[in-house]
Design a protein around this motif. Sequence first.
Motif, mmCIF file in Angstrom:
data_model
loop_
_atom_site.group_PDB
_atom_site.id
_atom_site.type_symbol
_atom_site.label_atom_id
_atom_site.label_comp_id
_atom_site.label_asym_id
_atom_site.label_seq_id
_atom_site.Cartn_x
_atom_site.Cartn_y
_atom_site.Cartn_z
ATOM 1 N N ILE A 90 20.491 -27.866 -11.111
ATOM 2 C CA ILE A 90 20.976 -27.736 -12.502
ATOM 3 C C ILE A 90 21.051 -29.132 -13.133
ATOM 4 C CG2 ILE A 90 22.938 -27.069 -13.972
ATOM 5 C CD1 ILE A 90 23.518 -24.795 -11.967
ATOM 6 N N LYS A 91 21.636 -30.073 -12.366
ATOM 7 C CA LYS A 91 21.792 -31.449 -12.881
ATOM 8 C C LYS A 91 20.442 -32.051 -13.266
ATOM 9 C CE LYS A 91 25.494 -33.517 -10.449
ATOM 10 N NZ LYS A 91 25.705 -34.390 -9.325
ATOM 11 N N LYS A 92 19.447 -31.775 -12.416
ATOM 12 C CA LYS A 92 18.105 -32.322 -12.675
ATOM 13 C C LYS A 92 17.555 -31.826 -14.031
ATOM 14 C CE LYS A 92 13.514 -32.416 -10.673
ATOM 15 N NZ LYS A 92 12.600 -31.812 -9.732
ATOM 16 N N ASN A 93 18.004 -30.638 -14.427
ATOM 17 C CA ASN A 93 17.493 -30.057 -15.672
ATOM 18 C C ASN A 93 18.447 -30.208 -16.853
ATOM 19 O OD1 ASN A 93 14.793 -28.631 -15.019
ATOM 20 N ND2 ASN A 93 16.126 -28.193 -13.284
ATOM 21 N N LEU A 143 25.417 -28.556 -22.702
ATOM 22 C CA LEU A 143 26.311 -27.904 -21.732
ATOM 23 C C LEU A 143 26.474 -28.830 -20.540
ATOM 24 C CD1 LEU A 143 24.825 -24.290 -21.547
ATOM 25 C CD2 LEU A 143 26.993 -24.920 -22.596
ATOM 26 N N ASN A 144 27.647 -28.756 -19.886
ATOM 27 C CA ASN A 144 27.768 -29.588 -18.689
ATOM 28 C C ASN A 144 27.782 -28.720 -17.431
ATOM 29 O OD1 ASN A 144 30.428 -28.653 -18.302
ATOM 30 N ND2 ASN A 144 31.161 -30.179 -19.783
ATOM 31 N N LYS A 159 30.777 -26.294 -16.711
ATOM 32 C CA LYS A 159 30.782 -25.077 -17.534
ATOM 33 C C LYS A 159 29.772 -24.044 -16.976
ATOM 34 C CE LYS A 159 32.026 -24.243 -22.148
ATOM 35 N NZ LYS A 159 31.852 -24.339 -23.539
ATOM 36 N N ILE A 160 28.612 -24.515 -16.627
ATOM 37 C CA ILE A 160 27.584 -23.585 -16.112
ATOM 38 C C ILE A 160 28.034 -23.010 -14.760
ATOM 39 C CG2 ILE A 160 25.167 -23.367 -15.371
ATOM 40 C CD1 ILE A 160 24.571 -25.719 -17.330
ATOM 41 N N CYS A 161 28.601 -23.882 -13.896
ATOM 42 C CA CYS A 161 29.027 -23.401 -12.566
ATOM 43 C C CYS A 161 30.194 -22.414 -12.694
ATOM 44 C CB CYS A 161 29.404 -24.569 -11.669
ATOM 45 S SG CYS A 161 27.940 -25.507 -11.227
ATOM 46 N N ILE A 187 23.969 -19.849 -18.188
ATOM 47 C CA ILE A 187 23.745 -20.702 -19.377
ATOM 48 C C ILE A 187 24.074 -19.917 -20.650
ATOM 49 C CG2 ILE A 187 21.936 -21.837 -20.746
ATOM 50 C CD1 ILE A 187 20.627 -22.585 -18.025
ATOM 51 N N GLU A 188 23.642 -18.655 -20.673
ATOM 52 C CA GLU A 188 23.896 -17.812 -21.846
ATOM 53 C C GLU A 188 25.413 -17.618 -22.028
ATOM 54 O OE1 GLU A 188 21.516 -14.304 -21.395
ATOM 55 O OE2 GLU A 188 21.641 -13.798 -23.524
#
Length: 365
Positions: free
Chosen positions: A358-361, A312-313, A316-318, A255-256
């Motif tokens: 991740i999606k849940k959050n 963020l989507n 991008k995080i993955c 995330i960072e």
Amino acid sequence: MKTIKVRLKERSYDIVIGAGLLSKTGALLQKLGLGKDAVVITNKPLLGLYKRDLETSLHKDRFTVRFELVPDSEKAKSSNVALKLASRIAAYDKKRSVFIIAFGGGVIGDLAGFVAAIYKRGVPYVQIPTTLLAQVDSAIGGKTAIDLNIAKNLVGAFYQPRMVISDISLLETLPARQIRNGMAEVIKYGVIKDRQLFAFLEKKYSDILRRDKESLEFVVSRSSRIKVNIVEHDELDKTGLRAVLNYGHTVGHAIESASSYLSRYNHGESVAIGMAVACDIASKLKLTSPEVCERIKALIKKAGLPTKITGLNLSKICGSLAHDKKFVRGKNRLVLPVSIGKVKIIDGVPDRIINEAIKKNLKNG
Ligand code: NAD
Ligand code: GLY
């Protein structure tokens, strides 16, 4: 003043914790035989706040002092800043015996420690952490690093400081958001190793947020002891013991990195979300109960930290997750909660489960 010993054979050192220690810096360093010429790496805001006190204390014990300033952001952890610093120190370091003082938060600690490790293949350095996060975590244990564009902390070295001076009084000038930032790492210690600390945080979180000195000294000491105990048994992160410190950090770092180390999420906020996501993964894998997850998330929220991701989507995080250095031969490795005070390291969690958590959050915005 409390002293915690870090026992690492010839790399052993003391962590001293207490209020008003800055004025005793010269005296504390005097007996370490570091050299006479202190190069203090810090930033402009901290120089404005503390230059006089630090300089006076070092001069009193006959150290010479030179201040080197770096940008006040994660961008300071770059090869460019590190090499420029090394060049400036080299130009100054004629007929001197230079040692480095990292005076700042985790950014300055990681950068200054890295420069100390590479300049002349290693000069002594001391950590004077000025954020709660740095006092409970980053100043301890010798992980030093700079970032690459593709991910954080990819270039670095294990290089232990010669002393850590954690002056609780320095936290008086720390912005409130930065106290919350540090709380994320303190909550982490509670979840991974210490249910009494966790229960203390549940009861006393508001005292800590309003910087009650006694509570702060307690959480800095207790957290430092936990980290020291782990580092003493796995200094080089080889046996899996130190890896438990990465609870919340796998998704947190992604995330960072995905938010380009800008101002949306600082380190602790990213870790807070990472801890919440790790709870959902552990729940899905039936490693932990919904009650444990709810207790952890409730404390994160009480500390004023986020559990949801905005702006963020998933892709991008993955994308950032794939560069995690904790992954082994491309297989992920996650630290997941079992109960309060106990975590488990799990390799090869199916991507589908990570993505779902991740999606849940994710919160659009
Ligand atoms: P930081 O160093 O960016 O400091 C946060 C902000 O607070 C900065 O703007 C700083 O100028 C300001 N500040 C610092 N002390 C202050 C004070 N006493 N009064 C007023 N303002 C003050 O952030 P951080 O959260 O301390 O560190 C984050 C970094 O730490 C990240 O780069 C992360 O990767 C690293 N980290 C390293 C380790 C490790 O083991 N080496 C562990 C955790 C985090
Ligand atoms: N902050 C993680 C470690 O020191 O290992």
